[in-house]
Scaffold this motif. Structure first.
Motif, PDB file in Angstrom:
ATOM      1  N   ASP A 444      37.670  30.260  27.469  1.00  0.00           N
ATOM      2  CA  ASP A 444      37.460  28.965  28.136  1.00  0.00           C
ATOM      3  C   ASP A 444      36.648  29.138  29.419  1.00  0.00           C
ATOM      4  O   ASP A 444      36.905  28.495  30.443  1.00  0.00           O
ATOM      5  N   ALA A 445      35.640  30.003  29.349  1.00  0.00           N
ATOM      6  CA  ALA A 445      34.950  30.460  30.559  1.00  0.00           C
ATOM      7  C   ALA A 445      34.263  29.333  31.314  1.00  0.00           C
ATOM      8  O   ALA A 445      34.357  29.257  32.549  1.00  0.00           O
ATOM      9  N   MET A 446      33.564  28.461  30.609  1.00  0.00           N
ATOM     10  CA  MET A 446      32.761  27.461  31.327  1.00  0.00           C
ATOM     11  C   MET A 446      33.640  26.456  32.061  1.00  0.00           C
ATOM     12  O   MET A 446      33.343  26.083  33.194  1.00  0.00           O
ATOM     13  N   ARG A 447      34.719  26.032  31.447  1.00  0.00           N
ATOM     14  CA  ARG A 447      35.610  25.080  32.129  1.00  0.00           C
ATOM     15  C   ARG A 447      36.335  25.743  33.290  1.00  0.00           C
ATOM     16  O   ARG A 447      36.438  25.176  34.386  1.00  0.00           O
ATOM     17  N   ARG A 448      36.849  26.935  33.069  1.00  0.00           N
ATOM     18  CA  ARG A 448      37.627  27.603  34.116  1.00  0.00           C
ATOM     19  C   ARG A 448      36.745  28.004  35.295  1.00  0.00           C
ATOM     20  O   ARG A 448      37.158  27.884  36.464  1.00  0.00           O
ATOM     21  N   LEU A 449      35.547  28.479  35.016  1.00  0.00           N
ATOM     22  CA  LEU A 449      34.649  28.886  36.095  1.00  0.00           C
ATOM     23  C   LEU A 449      34.166  27.686  36.895  1.00  0.00           C
ATOM     24  O   LEU A 449      34.152  27.716  38.138  1.00  0.00           O
ATOM     25  N   SER A 450      33.789  26.607  36.218  1.00  0.00           N
ATOM     26  CA  SER A 450      33.354  25.419  36.948  1.00  0.00           C
ATOM     27  C   SER A 450      34.492  24.829  37.765  1.00  0.00           C
ATOM     28  O   SER A 450      34.279  24.304  38.869  1.00  0.00           O
ATOM     29  N   ALA A 451      35.735  24.949  37.267  1.00  0.00           N
ATOM     30  CA  ALA A 451      36.885  24.442  38.023  1.00  0.00           C
ATOM     31  C   ALA A 451      37.073  25.217  39.319  1.00  0.00           C
ATOM     32  O   ALA A 451      37.375  24.644  40.373  1.00  0.00           O
ATOM     33  N   ALA A 452      36.914  26.544  39.260  1.00  0.00           N
ATOM     34  CA  ALA A 452      37.029  27.350  40.481  1.00  0.00           C
ATOM     35  C   ALA A 452      35.929  27.004  41.472  1.00  0.00           C
ATOM     36  O   ALA A 452      36.160  26.951  42.689  1.00  0.00           O
TER      37      ALA A 452
END
Length: 549
Positions: A444-452
């Motif tokens: 779930d890299a794109m969602r988790r990274l953009s959330a950070a």
């Protein structure tokens, strides 16, 4: 690596045994008992529990309780945690059902541009001392739940209270609810830190915070002294849980936080099974408190989960520690506990294998910092936001990728993305004809990274280390040859989830999706998972499987 570190520093500063006071008792037990004759939900969160350890321990016949739970429930090895993989941020996602861009707890340490200071909930002794014990304790005990956790979203405790259900937490780091409680600060802590004798907080119906809030004083002797980190330990947590079971005072929902395994694996590395065996024996005590495994699963839905995994770190002579001030120039980096000047325009907030790197000169400086960091092959990637886009550059190679939401590629969680440049930077598997994107090494890299990257205000980078390495500021704790977490790779992001006593399943295997699953368990009374308990706390003797008694 949490509040227990702050307390450990206080113990270090004072002579063992000079407590000089005793926390006051709360009256939680009177209001906690639910009248609903339905299964209770017990969520046991084991810090840094990994599926690989469970599988290995069961194969070696070292984990009889885990074996029983796995064989009599649902066992998932790959639930996706939050990011950064640090407990305060993960627990916030669990209890709010949101990522950090919504719940606003970016990590164990981060820089507040509004307050112009580094927020630190207790990363390690030296950083606590440099930041100040007063501010660290205030952030951990008061501001984390009272101010930093977004007040515009509701925790599961707040929602359950509005639904007329009872809830509780045993030593949970995130505990915000609707019921007032008093944390009582011992005199010996007040001598060191400028804090009031009592602090009013809001939590669920039942709240323990070690010795600071112990509703069982006079009812049960628990390990809450100085040498036991004032109750922030597994023995205290399990002892409290077992008392609630034995006295028939479980709330409808109870979260139990077990911190000890994390501390063990940081020292010994993630392959060590000794700490997992201790957890197994403690879970066995919980089963015994019900009388038998059959009664336990008849009377309660028992959920056991990890919060993050760990990566094995290399020895110091293999360059395991990435000293960020050395890469960026010590003169450019603000020292921990000091104020920014014209010369030090960079601020670091290191969360073990992940770090926030801030530019006080705004967006203009960020790409320059990224260019310096990407030259180190131990860096996994550097990411930053630019309007609607997230840019990611790979350490060593310098390969680039950028993406934004609402594009033509859909992932397994029904999130859509527009992705450009080199897919391998985040190890994405893209099928343009089908319009799909799959995650491999970075769940779930794109969602988790953009959330950070949208978790708080400011101009900053997200930096992660490759497996075997950890990031460090000048006073950061080191875990060479031990275990580390914080990053977004599979090893640190995928955690086990065991669900016993119900056939209901989460919609998605992500920590952020557990809150709606738990609410469904607690409110769908007609479902098998919440059916009425017959012959409650009665019945004859039932045979106990070997090793689980």
């Amino acid at each position: 690596m949490k509040l227990s570190h702050v307390l450990a520093v206080l113990v270090f500063l004072l002579l063992i045994g000079c407590s000089g006071g005793r926390p006051g008792q709360e009256q939680d037990l009177l209001r906690m008992k639910s009248s609903r004759e339905t299964k209770k939900v017990i969520f046991i969160l084991v810090d840094s529990l990994m599926a690989s350890s469970i599988d290995e321990g069961i194969a070696e016949n070292r984990l009889p309780t885990f074996k029983y739970l796995v064989e009599h429930g649902q066992y998932y090895r790959d639930m996706v945690s939050s990011f950064p993989t640090m407990s305060v941020s993960i627990d916030s996602s669990l209890l709010t059902g949101a990522y950090p861009d919504v719940h606003r707890v970016p990590g164990l340490t981060w820089y507040s541009s509004q307050e112009q200071r580094v927020i630190n909930y207790g990363t390690g002794p030296m950083e606590v001392l440099r930041n100040g014990i007063d501010s660290t304790l205030a952030d951990a005990l008061i501001h984390l739940n009272g101010k930093h956790l977004n007040t515009r979203i509701r925790t599961i405790y707040e929602e359950l209270d509005e639904l007329g259900l009872t809830s509780g937490t045993i030593n949970g780091l995130i505990y915000r609810g609707n019921t007032e409680h008093k944390l009582t600060i011992p005199k010996w802590i007040r001598r060191t830190a400028n804090m009031a004798e009592t602090i009013t907080v809001k939590g669920p119906d039942f709240l323990t915070m070690g010795a600071l809030s112990n509703p069982l004083i006079g009812k049960k002797k628990l390990k809450d002294g100085l040498v036991n980190k004032l109750g922030f330990n597994n023995g205290y947590a399990i002892g409290t849980l077992n008392h609630l079971i034995a006295t028939d005072k479980l709330p409808d929902f109870l979260l139990v936080y077990m911190p000890d395994l994390d501390q063990s694996l940081h020292q010994k590395g993630p392959a060590d099974l000794d700490g997992v065996e201790k957890v197994d024996r403690q879970l066995q005590q919980v089963i015994r408190a019900f009388g038998s495994p059959e009664k336990a699963l008849r009377e309660a839905v028992i959920i056991v989960a990890g919060d993050s995994g760990m990566t094995q770190l290399l020895p110091a002579n293999k360059g395991a520690v990435i000293e960020l001030p050395l890469l960026l120039g010590k003169e450019n980096v603000m020292r921990t506990g000091e104020s920014a000047t014209e010369n030090n325009s960079i601020i670091l907030a290191v969360n073990e294998t992940m770090a926030y790197v801030y530019s006080l000169e705004g967006q203009r400086l960020l790409e320059g910092i990224a260019s310096v960091l990407r030259q180190d092959p131990r860096i996994d990637f550097i990411a930053w936001k630019a309007e609607d886009w997230v840019s990611v550059v790979q350490g060593g190679s310098g390969s680039r990728l950028r993406y934004k939401r609402n594009g033509g590629l859909t992932d397994a969680y029904q999130q859509s993305w527009q992705v450009e440049q080199d897919y391998s930077v985040l190890d994405l598997q893209v099928n343009e004809r089908a319009g799909t994107v799959a995650y491999r090494e970075y769940p779930d890299a794109m969602r988790r990274l953009s959330a950070a990257l949208q978790s708080h205000e400011g101009s900053y980078l997200v930096v992660t280390a490759k497996p075997g390495y950890e990031l460090a500021d000048m006073s950061s704790p080191r875990h060479v040859e031990g275990g580390g977490h914080g990053s977004i790779r599979r090893k640190e992001s995928l955690v086990p989830l065991i669900i016993c006593g119900t056939d209901l399943k989460p919609d998605y295997l992500r920590m952020v999706d557990l809150k709606p699953f738990l609410l469904k368990l607690l409110t769908d009374v007609g479902e098998e998972g919440r059916m009425s308990v017959k012959n409650k706390r009665s019945g004859g003797d039932e045979r106990v499987p070997d090793g689980v008694q």
